[in-house]
Design an enzyme around this catalytic site. Structure first.
Site, PDB file in Angstrom:
ATOM      1  N   HIS A   1      -1.031  -8.679  -1.779  1.00  0.00           N
ATOM      2  CA  HIS A   1       0.383  -8.716  -2.195  1.00  0.00           C
ATOM      3  C   HIS A   1       1.310  -8.977  -1.018  1.00  0.00           C
ATOM      4  CE1 HIS A   1       1.413  -4.720  -0.524  1.00  0.00           C
ATOM      5  NE2 HIS A   1       0.193  -4.359  -0.899  1.00  0.00           N
TER       6      HIS A   1
ATOM      7  N   CYS B   1      -4.563  -1.698   0.014  1.00  0.00           N
ATOM      8  CA  CYS B   1      -4.284  -3.071  -0.381  1.00  0.00           C
ATOM      9  C   CYS B   1      -4.196  -3.993   0.832  1.00  0.00           C
ATOM     10  CB  CYS B   1      -2.985  -3.134  -1.177  1.00  0.00           C
ATOM     11  SG  CYS B   1      -3.090  -2.309  -2.782  1.00  0.00           S
TER      12      CYS B   1
END
Length: 236
Positions: free
Chosen positions: A196, A212
């Protein structure tokens, strides 16, 4: 880095790619500098005092309007040049169209044809929160909502207001998922890990997230446009 991966036959990989119809993922932008990694040290961008040579990077990381949001420019001169988006010789041996995350060196590779890869700098998860293995990008979202998993809310109760029960955090420049999110699934199950965007450019090259893979917004937008759903992912 060459020795971190087992190399495979590129001729075989290219034939598989043609059958899979991945050619649309392998187009190279004219604004991506070509760096020769053969037999030398890790590639770096030209010196910052060479204004003409740095032009492509200034364009890559310039401010941009997207979906009604004004994404600020990235002060790329403050980032280690090895983390700039750039075309390199592929060190992974993976099939073209594969996304490979090299957590040790903080790089994300999109494997291209002809033995090349598009390399991006990333931030990764802190020790104890990282994930590795083979999976796929199940789907992608522009300006996604952020819903921290219950495990994270348990560690940080102040995030309860953004839980799935409360509808998550609205999209925006301060949303932790940034401008784009690519959702990683393994065997049809959500791993809860994402590739992301993020406005915190200073976190690139560091282990700071809760697992992440984070990129600057300009880079994740570029990657988003290059990879389709079901793209294979290998996280090392």
């Amino acid at each position: 880095m060459e020795n971190s991966f087992s190399r495979r036959s590129f001729m075989s990989a290219l034939s598989v790619t043609a059958a899979a119809g991945l050619a649309g993922c392998t187009q190279i932008s004219r604004n991506i500098p070509v760096i020769d990694m053969t037999g030398g040290p890790a590639p770096v961008a030209p010196p910052s005092n060479n204004g003409a040579a740095m032009g492509p990077y200034a364009s890559m990381y310039a401010a941009v309007e997207d979906e009604g949001y004004s994404i600020p420019a990235v002060p790329f001169q403050k980032i280690d040049p090895k983390y700039y988006r750039q075309l390199v010789q592929d060190p992974t041996g993976e099939m073209p169209g594969t996304v490979v995350v090299d957590t040790a060196n903080r790089f994300l590779y999109l494997v291209m044809q002809d033995g090349q890869a598009l390399r991006y700098g990333v931030g990764i998860g802190r020790a104890g929160f990282s994930w590795s293995g083979r999976a796929v990008i199940q789907w992608k979202r522009k300006w996604p909502r952020w819903t921290p998993p219950d495990e994270m809310v348990g560690r940080q109760p102040e995030l309860e207001k953004y839980s799935a029960r409360n509808g998550g955090m609205a999209p925006g420049l301060n949303n932790p998922l940034g401008a784009r999110a690519l959702y990683i699934f393994k065997d049809g199950v959500d791993t809860l890990y994402r590739i992301h965007g993020n406005p915190e450019w200073w976190s690139i090259g560091k282990a700071v997230s809760s697992g992440c893979v984070r990129m600057v917004n300009q880079d994740v937008m570029d990657l988003y446009d290059r990879v389709p759903n079901k793209t294979p992912v290998l996280v090392m």
